[in-house]
Design a protein around this motif. Structure first.
Motif, PDB file in Angstrom:
ATOM      1  N   GLY A 492     -45.842 -32.453  33.031  1.00  0.00           N
ATOM      2  CA  GLY A 492     -46.637 -31.329  32.394  1.00  0.00           C
ATOM      3  C   GLY A 492     -46.124 -30.055  32.586  1.00  0.00           C
ATOM      4  O   GLY A 492     -46.829 -29.059  32.285  1.00  0.00           O
ATOM      5  N   LYS A 577     -52.587 -33.690  31.561  1.00  0.00           N
ATOM      6  CA  LYS A 577     -53.395 -34.130  32.705  1.00  0.00           C
ATOM      7  C   LYS A 577     -52.649 -35.241  33.490  1.00  0.00           C
ATOM      8  O   LYS A 577     -52.972 -35.443  34.828  1.00  0.00           O
ATOM      9  CB  LYS A 577     -54.708 -34.655  32.342  1.00  0.00           C
ATOM     10  CG  LYS A 577     -55.674 -33.619  31.507  1.00  0.00           C
ATOM     11  CD  LYS A 577     -56.839 -34.219  30.963  1.00  0.00           C
ATOM     12  CE  LYS A 577     -57.684 -33.225  30.203  1.00  0.00           C
ATOM     13  NZ  LYS A 577     -56.976 -32.839  28.783  1.00  0.00           N
ATOM     14  N   LYS A 587     -49.743 -28.273  32.137  1.00  0.00           N
ATOM     15  CA  LYS A 587     -50.779 -28.392  33.146  1.00  0.00           C
ATOM     16  C   LYS A 587     -51.227 -27.179  33.565  1.00  0.00           C
ATOM     17  O   LYS A 587     -50.624 -25.943  33.556  1.00  0.00           O
ATOM     18  CB  LYS A 587     -50.265 -29.452  34.214  1.00  0.00           C
ATOM     19  CG  LYS A 587     -48.797 -28.588  34.927  1.00  0.00           C
ATOM     20  CD  LYS A 587     -48.355 -29.471  36.073  1.00  0.00           C
ATOM     21  CE  LYS A 587     -47.114 -28.829  36.988  1.00  0.00           C
ATOM     22  NZ  LYS A 587     -46.549 -29.743  37.740  1.00  0.00           N
TER      23      LYS A 587
END
Length: 680
Positions: A492, A577, A587
């Motif tokens: 992320g 996620k 993220k």
């Protein structure tokens, strides 16, 4: 749940009334009108009210002498908000206020933890200005023997703006000082005068006109302001009721322009046309050694369709070739920039002080343009009108603020730093699609393409300012940003490309690239006028294609956790996620140390759009019906402005600033109009 957009914005009403009359005698002609306009803003609590009067009078004193004057005063009151972009502006807070915060708290507006409650600010704070403006001119024409004609005209434009703002002691920007009031007064006066002497000669097929004269422009500005705080009561918002003077300021500035002008117009047989002009301009904005500059132009046209060899070509009704070449200048900069100046009033511990304010540049001079234009006008088959213009405009000695080393004590210096070119084509095609006794349809297409390019930067290869780069071979509004590479699906993390084209998670190693510019590749319009009997329908589409917009708003509203105190865009919900996610956004990390929301091509968007700008339907009462109610004309109409826009841009409106930066823009309103036009 609070929908702050619904709380801040509203449907707004506008009403406008105008009356005009004209008439006179053989020697004296007048025109008089009065207008009243009351316009609510789409932001609650904002509005504009304007009253204006216009009077034009022309009198022919004799066969040789005519004089006249125009008088146009107006008075405007406007209630507004703070400039969008500031934290305290309701326009800004409508985006950034979290929907989980309530508007009210214990019967009062919720300002807990210095929350900038936009509804509370709109209702408690005051922000309005009153503008008085006077436009007027006087003119005189006198005809001398030998076809000499003298004309002089003097104009005045006077503007007085009084602005008042009050920050209520309950609001975050007023609580620390128990209320703050400010008053600003600005007076701007512009005098212009032009006097010319014209001579005409006509003999057989020859027509010659010579003109010489002088023009004068004088500008003055006077500004003052007061800011005071600490009020005995929240209901006493006048500055006189404050106990603490925060600031007093006053300054003035002046500029002037003097020009000598001349021109020659010649045509032969109303078929061949030649125009020459020459002028000398002097501006006080430059040092005495660089104040004056000469400018000239030459142009001509040829009505080819009037030639005898064109008579067999019956389908061409008009064919005209025209061209021009000339120079012009620009002095549109602030006053006194050629002078090294100090600002006083920078006091310290009750001792008077001053600071450096203007670096100065004695070499500063006019920005100059060389303009070449070639055009053709054509009417054919009695229903098509075509106009094509090709132009090349070279601008050199560009007036730009150039960043300088902070060790000088200044941030930038105004310089003549380079040259650039604008090349393009403009096209217009109007056609009568249908022309019958009852139904008519006229349609017009327009197209424009412009190419802008910097040719030279004197003394520097590159000037980088924020998101833009000024460099040779690129457009003036070229974006220069770190190159975004997307989201790492494994962890992320945000990614960029480094100098070698490899992926990096370190923003400081990201390479900056020329990412396009804010100028459209082309613009186009389509206007239609249809009439059926007494009904008329008009509508216009406008298209802008190929420009980029830097959505700086998303730097804060899709911040991946960097701005947790602000509401976020719904687009921010598409975030990484778990491993394997193919998300648009990285993220979310509290305070976001990854720099993912720093300026990069991530926030660069396609700004192309098609807009239906206007549509109007009207009905004109038949003349027989008008006569019965003692009217010469009666028309009723309904109109919608900006009803639809089609775009991929994610902001509220793609029609943003010319520099292509979108940031808390005041949205463009959709306007519904109904009107009645009566003549008697």
């Amino acid at each position: 749940y609070t929908d702050w957009f619904d709380e801040v914005y509203r449907p707004a009403w506008t009403q406008s009334y105008e009356f005009s009359a004209q008439g006179g005698t053989d020697n004296t002609v007048f025109f008089a009108s009065g207008q009243y306009k009351n316009e609510e803003g789409i932001v609650s609590g904002t509005d504009l009210e304007r009253m204006s009067v216009r009077l034009n009078l022309s009198h022919k004193a004799s066969d040789k002498c005519t004089f006249g004057f125009k008088f146009n005063p107006s008075y405007t009151t406007q209630h507004s908000t703070e400039e969008p972009g500031y934290t305290s502006s309701p326009v800004t807070t409508a985006y950034t206020a979290k929907p989980t915060i309530s508007m009210m708290n214990d019967g009062k507006y919720n300002f807990v933890n210095k929350f900038y409650n936009p509804v509370g600010i709109l209702n408690l704070n005051e922000n309005y200005n009153k503008t008085k403006r006077l436009l007027g001119n006087a003119s005189l024409e006198y005809k001398f023997p030998l076809n000499l004609e003298f004309k002089t005209i003097a104009n005045i434009d006077y503007i007085n703006v009084d602005e008042y703002a009050y920050l209520h002691p309950e609001t975050p920007n007023g609580i620390d000082k128990n209320g703050v009031a400010s008053y600003y007064s600005t007076n701007v006066t512009t005098w212009t005068s032009s006097s010319t002497l014209k001579w005409e000669y006509r003999q057989l097929r020859h027509s010659l006109q010579l003109m010489a004269g002088a023009e004068i422009e004088a500008n003055s500005l006077n500004y003052s302001n007061m800011i005071a705080s600490n009020f005995a009561s929240e209901d006493l918002s006048s500055i006189a009721n404050a106990s603490q003077m925060e600031q007093m300021n006053e300054f003035g500035k002046e500029s002037s322009l003097l020009s000598g002008i001349s021109s020659l117009n010649y045509n032969y047989g109303a078929k061949y046309f030649l125009t020459l002009s020459f002028r000398v301009d002097g501006s006080s904005k430059f040092s005495p050694s660089n104040r004056w500059a000469p400018f000239w132009s030459v142009g001509g046209s040829w009505i080819i369709s009037d030639e005898s060899f064109m008579k067999p070509v019956s389908w061409i009704n008009l064919l005209k070739l025209r061209g021009s070449y000339g120079t012009s200048g620009n002095s549109d900069i602030d006053d006194y920039l050629y002078m090294q100046l100090y600002s006083f009033g920078r006091n310290y511990m009750d001792e008077p002080g001053s600071t450096l304010s203007t670096m100065g540049n004695e070499d500063l001079t006019w920005e100059k343009n060389h303009n070449a234009d070639l055009g053709i006008e054509m009417k054919f088959f009695k229903r098509f009108n075509l106009s094509v213009d090709v132009y090349n405009r070279k601008t050199f000695d560009l007036l730009l603020a150039v960043p300088v080393s902070m060790t000088t004590g200044y941030e930038n210096q105004m310089r003549n730093v380079g040259s650039m070119v604008n090349r393009g084509v403009e096209l217009s095609l109007a056609t009568t699609v249908i022309n019958s006794d009852k139904f008519n349809w006229v349609s017009t297409l327009t197209f424009a393409r412009n190419h802008n390019e910097i040719l030279d930067l004197y003394g520097s290869d590159t000037i980088i300012v924020s998101t833009k780069i000024r460099t040779v071979g690129q457009a003036l509004q070229t974006f220069y940003l770190a190159e975004w590479a997307g989201v790492n699906s494994a962890d992320g993390s945000p990614m960029w490309y480094d100098e070698n084209g490899n992926l990096t998670k370190d923003y400081n190693q990201a390479r900056k690239v020329i990412a396009g510019n804010a100028d459209p590749k082309f613009t186009a319009g389509w206007t239609n006028n249809l009439t059926y009997g007494n009904w008329a329908l008009n509508f216009m589409f406008y298209c802008s294609y190929g420009n980029l917009i830097f959505n700086q708003l998303n730097n804060e509203l899709i911040s991946d956790g960097a701005t947790t105190e602000l509401n976020q865009s719904a687009t921010a919900m598409d975030y990484w996620k778990q491993p394997g996610d193919n998300a648009s956004n990285p993220k979310v990390v509290q305070n976001n140390g990854s720099n993912s929301n720093r300026f990069s091509t991530r926030y660069l968007e396609d700004g192309s759009y098609i807009r239906l700008k206007n549509i109007q339907l009207s009905y004109t009462l038949p003349s027989q019906a008008c006569e019965k109610i003692k009217l010469s004309r009666c028309m009723i109409y309904a109109q919608v402005q900006n009803p639809f826009v089609w775009t991929k841009f994610t902001g509220l409106d793609p029609e943003t600033r010319s520099n292509g930066i979108y940031y808390y823009d005041y949205p463009k309103q959709r306007l519904f109009l109904m009107g009645l036009n009566l003549s008697f």
